[in-house]
Scaffold this motif. Structure first.
Motif, PDB file in Angstrom:
ATOM      1  N   VAL A  31      93.043   9.723   1.763  1.00 41.48           N
ATOM      2  CA  VAL A  31      92.264   9.559   2.993  1.00 41.48           C
ATOM      3  C   VAL A  31      93.114   9.791   4.242  1.00 41.48           C
ATOM      4  N   LEU A  32      94.296   9.178   4.304  1.00 46.52           N
ATOM      5  CA  LEU A  32      95.136   9.321   5.490  1.00 46.52           C
ATOM      6  C   LEU A  32      95.543  10.769   5.718  1.00 46.52           C
ATOM      7  N   ALA A  33      95.819  11.497   4.632  1.00 51.14           N
ATOM      8  CA  ALA A  33      96.164  12.914   4.767  1.00 51.14           C
ATOM      9  C   ALA A  33      94.977  13.702   5.306  1.00 51.14           C
ATOM     10  N   TRP A  34      93.778  13.389   4.833  1.00 50.63           N
ATOM     11  CA  TRP A  34      92.585  14.083   5.320  1.00 50.63           C
ATOM     12  C   TRP A  34      92.331  13.775   6.803  1.00 50.63           C
ATOM     13  N   MET A  77      92.348  15.593  12.459  1.00 46.36           N
ATOM     14  CA  MET A  77      92.628  15.265  13.859  1.00 46.36           C
ATOM     15  C   MET A  77      93.051  16.466  14.691  1.00 46.36           C
ATOM     16  N   ASP A  78      93.099  17.671  14.076  1.00 50.26           N
ATOM     17  CA  ASP A  78      93.507  18.835  14.855  1.00 50.26           C
ATOM     18  C   ASP A  78      92.475  19.232  15.906  1.00 50.26           C
ATOM     19  N   VAL A  79      91.251  18.673  15.849  1.00 50.08           N
ATOM     20  CA  VAL A  79      90.230  19.041  16.827  1.00 50.08           C
ATOM     21  C   VAL A  79      90.197  18.088  18.018  1.00 50.08           C
ATOM     22  N   LEU A  98      79.458  10.637  -1.389  1.00 51.00           N
ATOM     23  CA  LEU A  98      78.994  11.984  -1.086  1.00 51.00           C
ATOM     24  C   LEU A  98      79.521  13.015  -2.064  1.00 51.00           C
ATOM     25  N   ALA A  99      80.501  12.639  -2.860  1.00 51.59           N
ATOM     26  CA  ALA A  99      81.108  13.528  -3.854  1.00 51.59           C
ATOM     27  C   ALA A  99      81.571  14.835  -3.225  1.00 51.59           C
ATOM     28  N   LEU A 100      82.290  14.720  -2.099  1.00 48.57           N
ATOM     29  CA  LEU A 100      82.753  15.911  -1.388  1.00 48.57           C
ATOM     30  C   LEU A 100      83.993  16.503  -2.046  1.00 48.57           C
ATOM     31  N   GLU A 101      84.072  17.818  -2.047  1.00 48.65           N
ATOM     32  CA  GLU A 101      85.312  18.483  -2.411  1.00 48.65           C
ATOM     33  C   GLU A 101      86.329  18.234  -1.299  1.00 48.65           C
ATOM     34  N   GLU A 102      87.598  18.499  -1.591  1.00 46.67           N
ATOM     35  CA  GLU A 102      88.642  18.160  -0.625  1.00 46.67           C
ATOM     36  C   GLU A 102      88.454  18.882   0.708  1.00 46.67           C
ATOM     37  N   HIS A 103      88.168  20.205   0.666  1.00 45.14           N
ATOM     38  CA  HIS A 103      88.022  20.936   1.924  1.00 45.14           C
ATOM     39  C   HIS A 103      86.769  20.476   2.673  1.00 45.14           C
ATOM     40  N   GLU A 104      85.741  20.012   1.927  1.00 43.71           N
ATOM     41  CA  GLU A 104      84.550  19.493   2.573  1.00 43.71           C
ATOM     42  C   GLU A 104      84.807  18.119   3.184  1.00 43.71           C
ATOM     43  N   ALA A 105      85.663  17.326   2.555  1.00 43.21           N
ATOM     44  CA  ALA A 105      85.996  16.011   3.092  1.00 43.21           C
ATOM     45  C   ALA A 105      86.677  16.149   4.451  1.00 43.21           C
ATOM     46  N   VAL A 106      87.595  17.098   4.568  1.00 38.37           N
ATOM     47  CA  VAL A 106      88.265  17.327   5.855  1.00 38.37           C
ATOM     48  C   VAL A 106      87.259  17.798   6.895  1.00 38.37           C
ATOM     49  N   HIS A 152      82.937  14.380  12.425  1.00 33.59           N
ATOM     50  CA  HIS A 152      82.783  13.072  13.063  1.00 33.59           C
ATOM     51  C   HIS A 152      83.714  12.928  14.263  1.00 33.59           C
ATOM     52  N   LEU A 153      84.933  13.426  14.171  1.00 34.12           N
ATOM     53  CA  LEU A 153      85.863  13.354  15.301  1.00 34.12           C
ATOM     54  C   LEU A 153      85.401  14.237  16.450  1.00 34.12           C
ATOM     55  N   ALA A 154      84.895  15.427  16.138  1.00 35.65           N
ATOM     56  CA  ALA A 154      84.465  16.359  17.173  1.00 35.65           C
ATOM     57  C   ALA A 154      83.161  15.930  17.824  1.00 35.65           C
ATOM     58  N   ALA A 155      82.426  14.996  17.208  1.00 36.32           N
ATOM     59  CA  ALA A 155      81.164  14.545  17.789  1.00 36.32           C
ATOM     60  C   ALA A 155      81.379  13.779  19.085  1.00 36.32           C
ATOM     61  N   LEU A 156      82.441  12.981  19.168  1.00 38.76           N
ATOM     62  CA  LEU A 156      82.770  12.214  20.371  1.00 38.76           C
ATOM     63  C   LEU A 156      84.272  12.350  20.651  1.00 38.76           C
ATOM     64  N   PRO A 157      84.730  13.553  21.024  1.00 33.10           N
ATOM     65  CA  PRO A 157      86.175  13.768  21.171  1.00 33.10           C
ATOM     66  C   PRO A 157      86.810  12.948  22.286  1.00 33.10           C
TER      67      PRO A 157
END
Length: 880
Positions: free
Chosen positions: A24-27, A32-34, A237-245, A251-256
């Motif tokens: 989770v922390l890595a994701w 956070m790049d956005v 949600l059973a997300l794949e890794e790239h989908e999890a990121v 969510h971060l870009a929704a309220l930057p």
């Protein structure tokens, strides 16, 4: 017409529970790049809104954000058309750009079919409503057949009521962020903030009446740890890794803005990632509670806008290329996909990028022609030398001052190489008076020269007491009912005075404030001299440190021969009722006035022990009769205010008298220029008086343009730019390549001032092209919240950028030209090659198109453009 492509998932996690939590922390870090840290209003400084995306090209990063946030981040067609009409974009240059792009990206077999389509799209303003119904049906068929090129899109939880739920989700998130981040404005503080945002929210959410009983029940057994909450949501949600990121990034870009403020607060407290994790945990938890989904029926919306993009591209092929359904069927499948990919990319990205680059090419060629051939002729004798901040507002004043007498001006970063925190007399807060990219290493304080500490503290205590009592009465449930009756007449009188006579009332208020806080102070510079408590960093400098700072700066800007008088000019802005006042002060001084740094640098250079050390370390000898004095350039009125002026005698006194008169003439000339650039201002007889009135008028939404319309950063000797009218659009940094044999001075300029100017440029760029997302909207509808930032109304994102009035003339016309920074360096090609080889971050900016780089060889006068894919015409331009 449009279809939503929801992908059903099962609840089997792609990773085990323990492994998922570990990831989770890595994701989160990757997502956070956005977002970037956002400084609060009192220390509001320029920030690069996309600094963490520089591993991508400028075009690709903007495309990613455009897809994710549904916003256009390049100049709109109306802006382009206005620039073409004004002659700011040369159409032959655009044609050259377009021809080169077609040759590179369109196969020869498709050129005849696609070129008419691409040329038509250049001037087309797209509209979904203009797409015929049968084209939408055609687009659905193409998508269903798998012939559509897929581009990156946002990933969000899907629901039939997604619009309503998304609005509630934003409202709830904003409410809890406001409560957690409040800087002393609220009457009641959110309990449990010491445990972090998520735990404070988790403790109270089950009692929140804004949620229904069903929604609160869904959160009853929710994880109490933030990392576990995110891991649980992703597992369900059973997300794949790239989908999890991508999911977390959305969510971060929704309220930057709120995320940026949490990031800043975390950096200040040494726990940046923890607060962002708390935010994500809160948001995904609320999302599950509001949507009411379970793992069995969870659905993810992926690439939701594919049908729209295909429809718009097919409409263009049909309208301008004669493509019909039957002719489409006769084209091979691989060619169909290629056609759509080219038109889709050109329509969404490349046409806007080509217009932007043509605009930049046009301006670069004109600026290159305006530069003069650098000369090695001996400098003329001058009465005084003045050091100014590189701020673009200094450029007109420098030009007019040099034209008014025998003076030489130099440009450098306005913090004057001082990595300091400054603490005013009896103040509990130490302000970082250096750029955001510089870590303060020394704290400096004031001390009283005269034994008047008791009287000064009595005045200060009285002012604080009145403020505290007023705030407590205002927040009290019963006493607040009486407050309007008691204070109303006085505030009404004050309001009438500030409205009807802003200059007189504002001036009287300034004089009263200055008397209340006036104290005859001196700076405590030496290490160990101050015994007023301890701090996180040392108090004061050693002599060696002072010499390194002063000698390093003087050599960097090429100031090695000295006039009798050297003036160190900080700068500040004078405005009333302005939430973004710090944005108009010195960004190099952390969004504060530059007077502290000017006073410190002048005091350091006047010390004989420091001068002796400078000679030893740098070989720069400051004559004994040369005096440094501190001053401050008020950018709103262009007044030069003198600070800490020592006793002057002989040639130094005569130089100061001459400079005083010249500064008045320069003020008049520069104020005249500034007033003419402001919109809806009729010709005035007294420009200085008019500028002063605007500065003190609390209803004035645009007292000055600030750094708007900044376009270039020129590093070189003054002879390259002296006497040229730049219109307050250029950062001017002094540099003499002859004093820099190893390139270290140039490297420091690029790593520091150029980087900060690049941040400023992109902040203005983003605030202009996307004011609703990266600006802060209109000043007239802003609400200052939590003592931190501004919102539109009472429930928006915390807006990170500049007000619309800071970049636009009115609703339909912009003032700031949204162009990337053009950096020009006067140095041999070998020095530029060495710089790019050593400074990988700067090289990445140039190669990725985040800024543009050109140089002029002082030995040959030849220009060279180092930017990737730029017009070759500039490389052939010679200084004239």
């Amino acid at each position: 017409m449009r279809q939503s492509h929801a992908v059903q998932r099962n609840t089997a996690s792609p990773l085990g529970n323990i492994q998922l939590q570990d990831r989770v922390l890595a994701w989160v870090t990757q997502a956070m790049d956005v977002v970037v840290p956002q400084w609060p209003l009192p220390v509001f400084v320029a920030r690069h809104p996309w600094m963490h995306l520089e591993h991508m090209s400028f075009a690709d990063a903007l495309s990613l954000l455009e897809d994710m946030q549904d916003v256009q981040l390049r100049p709109a067609l109306s802006v382009i058309q206005s620039a073409v009409e004004r002659g700011d974009i040369a159409l032959p240059i655009f044609e050259q750009r377009l021809r080169a792009w077609v040759d590179e990206h369109v196969p020869p077999s498709l050129t005849a079919r696609l070129e008419p389509v691409l040329r038509a799209l250049i001037w087309e303003e797209e509209s979904e409503s203009a797409v015929p119904e049968y084209v939408w049906a055609f687009a659905n068929e193409v998508v269903a057949a798998g012939e559509a090129p897929l581009s990156s899109r946002k990933v969000v939880v899907h629901s039939n009521e997604s619009g309503h739920v998304r609005s509630r989700l934003a409202q709830q998130t904003i409410k809890w962020c406001k409560l957690f981040l409040d800087a002393g404005q609220a009457g009641w503080r959110l309990p449990g903030t010491q445990d972090g945002l998520y735990k404070a929210w988790r403790h109270l959410i089950l009692r929140d009446p804004a949620l229904t009983r069903t929604e609160r029940r869904r959160l009853a057994d929710w994880p109490t740890d933030s990392v576990e909450a995110i891991a649980f949501a992703i597992k369900m949600l059973a997300l794949e890794e790239h989908e999890a990121v991508a999911y977390l990034r959305a969510h971060l870009a929704a309220l930057p803005g709120w995320v940026g403020m949490l990031s800043w607060r975390g950096r200040e407290e040494g726990c940046e990632i923890e607060l962002v994790v708390d935010y994500l945990a809160l948001r995904v938890s609320l999302e599950w509670a509001l949507y009411g989904l379970t793992g069995a029926d969870a659905a993810i919306t992926v690439n939701d806008d594919v049908t729209k993009d295909v429809a718009l591209s097919l409409a263009a092929l049909h309208r301008y290329g004669g493509m019909t359904r039957s002719s489409w069927r006769n084209v091979p499948i691989s060619t169909r996909t290629e056609l759509l990919a080219i038109v889709d990319r050109f329509r969404r990205v490349e046409r806007w990028q080509l217009w932007l680059e043509a605009w930049e090419d046009t301006q670069a060629q004109r600026m290159a022609a305006a530069c003069k051939v650098p000369t090695d002729e001996p400098a003329e004798a001058v009465a005084a030398q003045l050091l100014f901040c590189i701020d673009v507002r200094s450029e007109p004043f420098r030009r007019n001052l040099e034209a008014s007498g025998p003076f030489a001006t130099y440009g450098c970063a306005g913090f004057f190489n001082l990595p300091i925190k400054t603490r005013h007399l009896d103040c509990s807060y130490a302000h970082p008076s250096c750029p955001a990219i510089v870590t303060p290493t020394v704290e400096l304080r004031e001390s009283l020269v005269e034994p008047s500490l008791i009287a000064y503290r009595r005045r200060q205590s009285g002012i604080r007491l009145i403020g505290d009592v007023f705030k407590k009465v205002k927040q009290h449930a019963l006493a607040s009912l009486v407050l309007p009756e008691l204070s109303g007449p006085w505030f009404a009188l004050y309001s009438f005075a500030r409205t009807l006579a802003p200059s007189l009332a504002g001036g009287a208020l300034e004089r009263w404030k200055s008397k209340q806080v006036a104290a005859n102070t001196e700076l405590v510079l030496d290490k160990g001299q101050d015994d007023g408590g301890t701090g996180e960093i040392p108090l004061g400098f050693t002599v060696t440190q002072m010499a390194e700072i002063a000698g390093g700066l003087l050599r960097t800007i090429g100031l090695t021969e000295f006039a009798p008088l050297v003036v160190v000019c900080g700068h500040e802005s004078l405005t009333a009722n302005n939430a973004h006042a710090a944005a108009l002060d010195c960004g190099a001084c952390g969004g504060a006035a530059g007077r502290w740094n000017a006073r410190v640098f002048a005091a350091i250079c006047n010390r004989r022990d420091v001068r002796g050390e400078i000679v030893k370390r740098f070989g720069v000898s400051i004559p004994d009769d040369t005096v440094f004095i501190a001053a401050e350039h008020v950018t709103t009125t262009d007044e030069l205010v003198w600070l800490d002026r020592p006793e002057l005698q002989g040639a130094t006194r005569e130089a100061w008298k001459l400079l005083q008169a010249a500064a008045k003439r320069a003020q008049w000339l520069t104020a005249t220029e500034r007033i003419q650039q402001l919109p809806d201002v009729e010709p005035v007889r007294h420009p200085v008086r008019s500028a002063t009135r605007r500065a003190r008028d609390w209803s004035e939404v645009r007292p000055e343009w600030g750094l708007a319309d900044n376009r270039a950063f020129i590093v070189g000797r003054r002879s390259l730019t002296k006497g040229t009218y730049w219109g307050g659009r250029v950062f001017l940094h002094s540099y003499d390549w002859r004093l820099d044999p190893d390139g270290s001075l140039l490297a420091s300029i690029v790593a520091g001032p150029v980087t900060v100017a690049h941040w400023i440029n992109l902040q203005y760029y983003a605030s202009t092209v996307a004011p609703d997302v990266y600006g802060s909207g209109s000043k007239t509808t802003q609400t200052v919240t939590s003592g931190l930032g501004v919102m539109q109304g009472n429930g928006s994102d915390l807006l990170a950028g500049l007000p619309w009035q800071s970049v636009a003339v009115d609703d339909g016309a912009i003032y700031h030209a949204p162009l990337r920074l053009w950096v020009v360096i006067e140095a041999p090609d070998t020095a530029i090659e060495q710089l790019l080889a050593i400074d990988h971050a700067f090289c990445r900016k140039v190669e990725g198109g985040w800024l543009r780089l050109a140089s002029i060889d002082p030995l040959t006068g030849q220009w060279r453009d180092w930017s990737v894919g730029t017009s070759r015409e500039l490389a052939e331009t010679q200084a004239r």
